[in-house]
Write an enzyme that holds these catalytic residues in place. Structure first.
Site, PDB file in Angstrom:
ATOM      1  N   ASP A  13       0.856  -1.201   0.000  1.00 40.56           N
ATOM      2  CA  ASP A  13       0.000   0.000   0.000  1.00 40.56           C
ATOM      3  C   ASP A  13       0.884   1.241   0.000  1.00 40.56           C
ATOM      4  O   ASP A  13       1.737   1.397   0.886  1.00 40.56           O
ATOM      5  CB  ASP A  13      -0.884   0.029   1.258  1.00 40.56           C
ATOM      6  CG  ASP A  13      -1.921  -1.090   1.268  1.00 40.56           C
ATOM      7  OD1 ASP A  13      -2.203  -1.649   0.188  1.00 40.56           O
ATOM      8  OD2 ASP A  13      -2.441  -1.401   2.357  1.00 40.56           O
ATOM      9  N   GLY A 225     -22.346  -5.942  12.391  1.00 40.20           N
ATOM     10  CA  GLY A 225     -21.972  -7.353  12.568  1.00 40.20           C
ATOM     11  C   GLY A 225     -22.160  -8.160  11.304  1.00 40.20           C
ATOM     12  O   GLY A 225     -21.829  -7.691  10.208  1.00 40.20           O
ATOM     13  N   ASP A 248     -10.699   3.779  11.968  1.00 40.07           N
ATOM     14  CA  ASP A 248     -10.301   3.418  10.599  1.00 40.07           C
ATOM     15  C   ASP A 248     -10.805   2.003  10.327  1.00 40.07           C
ATOM     16  O   ASP A 248     -10.329   1.043  10.938  1.00 40.07           O
ATOM     17  CB  ASP A 248      -8.763   3.483  10.482  1.00 40.07           C
ATOM     18  CG  ASP A 248      -8.268   3.187   9.074  1.00 40.07           C
ATOM     19  OD1 ASP A 248      -9.092   2.841   8.206  1.00 40.07           O
ATOM     20  OD2 ASP A 248      -7.047   3.290   8.850  1.00 40.07           O
ATOM     21  N   ASP A 254     -11.034  -8.160   6.304  1.00 41.21           N
ATOM     22  CA  ASP A 254      -9.900  -9.102   6.331  1.00 41.21           C
ATOM     23  C   ASP A 254      -9.657  -9.612   7.754  1.00 41.21           C
ATOM     24  O   ASP A 254      -9.351 -10.792   7.949  1.00 41.21           O
ATOM     25  CB  ASP A 254      -8.631  -8.433   5.787  1.00 41.21           C
ATOM     26  CG  ASP A 254      -8.740  -8.147   4.293  1.00 41.21           C
ATOM     27  OD1 ASP A 254      -9.546  -8.820   3.620  1.00 41.21           O
ATOM     28  OD2 ASP A 254      -8.025  -7.249   3.809  1.00 41.21           O
ATOM     29  N   SER A 286     -10.029  -4.226  15.501  1.00 42.98           N
ATOM     30  CA  SER A 286      -9.148  -3.692  14.448  1.00 42.98           C
ATOM     31  C   SER A 286      -9.585  -2.294  13.987  1.00 42.98           C
ATOM     32  O   SER A 286      -8.742  -1.511  13.565  1.00 42.98           O
ATOM     33  CB  SER A 286      -9.077  -4.655  13.252  1.00 42.98           C
ATOM     34  OG  SER A 286     -10.189  -4.484  12.405  1.00 42.98           O
ATOM     35  N   GLY A 291      -4.796   2.138  10.146  1.00 43.74           N
ATOM     36  CA  GLY A 291      -4.041   1.267   9.258  1.00 43.74           C
ATOM     37  C   GLY A 291      -4.714  -0.068   9.021  1.00 43.74           C
ATOM     38  O   GLY A 291      -5.813  -0.337   9.533  1.00 43.74           O
TER      39      GLY A 291
HETATM   40  P1  ADP Z   1     -15.380  -4.783   4.743  1.00 43.39           P
HETATM   41  O1  ADP Z   1     -14.162  -4.330   5.466  1.00 43.39           O
HETATM   42  O2  ADP Z   1     -15.132  -5.933   3.816  1.00 43.39           O
HETATM   43  O3  ADP Z   1     -16.170  -3.685   4.097  1.00 43.39           O
HETATM   44  P2  ADP Z   1     -17.352  -4.786   6.885  1.00 43.39           P
HETATM   45  O4  ADP Z   1     -17.304  -3.306   6.858  1.00 43.39           O
HETATM   46  O5  ADP Z   1     -18.676  -5.438   6.684  1.00 43.39           O
HETATM   47  O6  ADP Z   1     -16.336  -5.450   5.858  1.00 43.39           O
HETATM   48  O7  ADP Z   1     -16.746  -5.261   8.288  1.00 43.39           O
HETATM   49  C1  ADP Z   1     -16.409  -6.587   8.585  1.00 43.39           C
HETATM   50  C2  ADP Z   1     -16.630  -6.856  10.049  1.00 43.39           C
HETATM   51  O8  ADP Z   1     -15.856  -5.931  10.826  1.00 43.39           O
HETATM   52  C3  ADP Z   1     -18.060  -6.649  10.516  1.00 43.39           C
HETATM   53  O9  ADP Z   1     -18.821  -7.820  10.331  1.00 43.39           O
HETATM   54  C4  ADP Z   1     -17.855  -6.319  11.992  1.00 43.39           C
HETATM   55  O10 ADP Z   1     -17.642  -7.502  12.726  1.00 43.39           O
HETATM   56  C5  ADP Z   1     -16.558  -5.534  11.990  1.00 43.39           C
HETATM   57  N1  ADP Z   1     -16.777  -4.070  11.918  1.00 43.39           N
HETATM   58  C6  ADP Z   1     -16.629  -3.268  10.834  1.00 43.39           C
HETATM   59  N2  ADP Z   1     -16.887  -1.977  11.137  1.00 43.39           N
HETATM   60  C7  ADP Z   1     -17.197  -1.945  12.450  1.00 43.39           C
HETATM   61  C8  ADP Z   1     -17.558  -0.914  13.380  1.00 43.39           C
HETATM   62  N3  ADP Z   1     -17.653   0.376  13.011  1.00 43.39           N
HETATM   63  N4  ADP Z   1     -17.814  -1.271  14.657  1.00 43.39           N
HETATM   64  C9  ADP Z   1     -17.720  -2.554  15.066  1.00 43.39           C
HETATM   65  N5  ADP Z   1     -17.383  -3.577  14.247  1.00 43.39           N
HETATM   66  C10 ADP Z   1     -17.119  -3.286  12.953  1.00 43.39           C
END
Ligand code: ADP
Length: 307
Positions: A13, A225, A248, A254, A286, A291
């Site tokens: 990246d 979720g 972020d 992933d 995460s 990052g």
């Molecule tokens: P992608 O990164 O592929 O767009 P998502 O945004 O659906 O995937 O996020 C994947 C997973 O990360 C979700 O199912 C959830 O468990 C977690 N997640 C993502 N954003 C948040 C958030 N703002 N708060 C809590 N959990 C999150």
């Protein structure tokens, strides 16, 4: 014998931060530059490894300095790199990312060496792939390599395919061969043709995925979720995520997929819903850090009840 085999991409990246996106033909002075390790394959593999899974990554790097740095990084993460090919005369995959002060971004991916991953490379790694408890694939390497991996792995454990980045017409063999097919909301909308997909309309999407030949399906919904439905009862079940202060969300999907592979391989007694619940927690963790790979938690930072 690895717990998790990942057949997928490695990308470097190249992230530029600027006040705004440049207009066509314009040269802007940026604010900051960072180089990071990415690519869905490596990201998911790193997550599983940090949680404690023994992992092998089947991937392809260029013979440039980016490729050498990436190989070193994967070794530092305790990932088995025996099946990472270094390709001559091609650059390591790169994602050129611009992030503006208002949070807007634009991304150009040049797949480079990732396009060289072949069915033959997968066959060479067959022993490692077939002895793994989980096989994890995404859509950032050639379809033939993914198909070969799913074919050779059949009957050896649980295969998970993350249908990302979004693809319009997914090869039906991929959907049939994947024990679990996982996409985010946007990817699910593209594949099902549904607009404004939500938790409340997820059953409709799930039905469509089953009609396309999927076995178990998972759709992630960011902060809300994920929903999943198994081929047995075909009913969409919602598992909420943790409420956190997100800074972020890059790479959340992933983190979720890598965690899922860890739980399925290392905790065979857990139900799929419990694996999803814990993967939500890892992914939520995460998003509280900046990052991509830098935001993935390691085992020692997490509460013991997750293990
Ligand atoms: P992608 O990164 O592929 O767009 P998502 O945004 O659906 O995937 O996020 C994947 C997973 O990360 C979700 O199912 C959830 O468990 C977690 N997640 C993502 N954003 C948040 C958030 N703002 N708060 C809590 N959990 C999150």
């Amino acid at each position: 014998m690895p717990d998790v085999a990942v057949v997928g991409s490695c990308m470097i990246d190249l992230i530029t931060y600027s006040s705004r996106l440049p207009k066509p033909g314009e040269t802007l002075l940026g604010l900051k530059f960072e180089k990071g390790f990415g690519g869905k394959g490596a990201n998911q593999c790193v997550t599983a490894a940090r949680l404690g899974a023994s992992t092998v990554l089947v991937s392809s790097l260029g013979s440039d300095s980016n490729g050498q740095e990436y190989l070193k990084k994967l070794e530092e993460e305790n990932i088995n790199t025996a099946h990472i090919k270094t390709q001559e005369n091609i650059h390591t995959g790169v994602a050129q990312i611009t992030v503006t002060s208002s949070g807007e971004n634009s991304i150009i991916i040049v797949q480079g060496s990732n396009l060289c991953l072949s069915g033959e490379n997968v066959i060479e790694a067959k022993k490692h792939i077939c002895s793994s408890k989980v096989l994890l694939c995404q859509f950032e390497v050639p379809l033939l390599a993914t198909l070969e991996a799913l074919r050779v792995y059949q009957g050896h454990g649980t295969s998970i395919v993350n249908g990302a980045p979004a693809v319009n017409n997914v090869d039906p063999d991929i959907l049939r061969l994947a024990d679990i097919f996982c996409v985010n909301e946007t990817e699910a909308e593209l594949m099902t043709g549904m607009k404004d997909l939500s938790i409340s309309t997820a059953q409709q999407a799930v039905d469509k995925f089953f009609s396309l030949g999927c076995n178990t399906i998972i759709i992630t919904f960011g902060a809300q979720g994920a929903i999943h439905a198994s081929s047995k009862n075909k009913t969409a079940i919602h598992t909420p995520s943790e409420t956190v202060k997100a800074v972020d969300t890059t790479g959340a999907g992933d983190a979720f997929l890598g965690a899922l592979a860890y739980y399925i391989s290392n905790h065979p007694g857990l139900s799929l819903q419990e694996c999803i619940k814990r993967s939500n927690k890892i992914a939520a963790q995460s998003v509280t850090k900046l990052g991509t790979q830098t935001s993935f938690p390691s085992r020692k930072e997490l509460p013991s009840e997750l293990f």
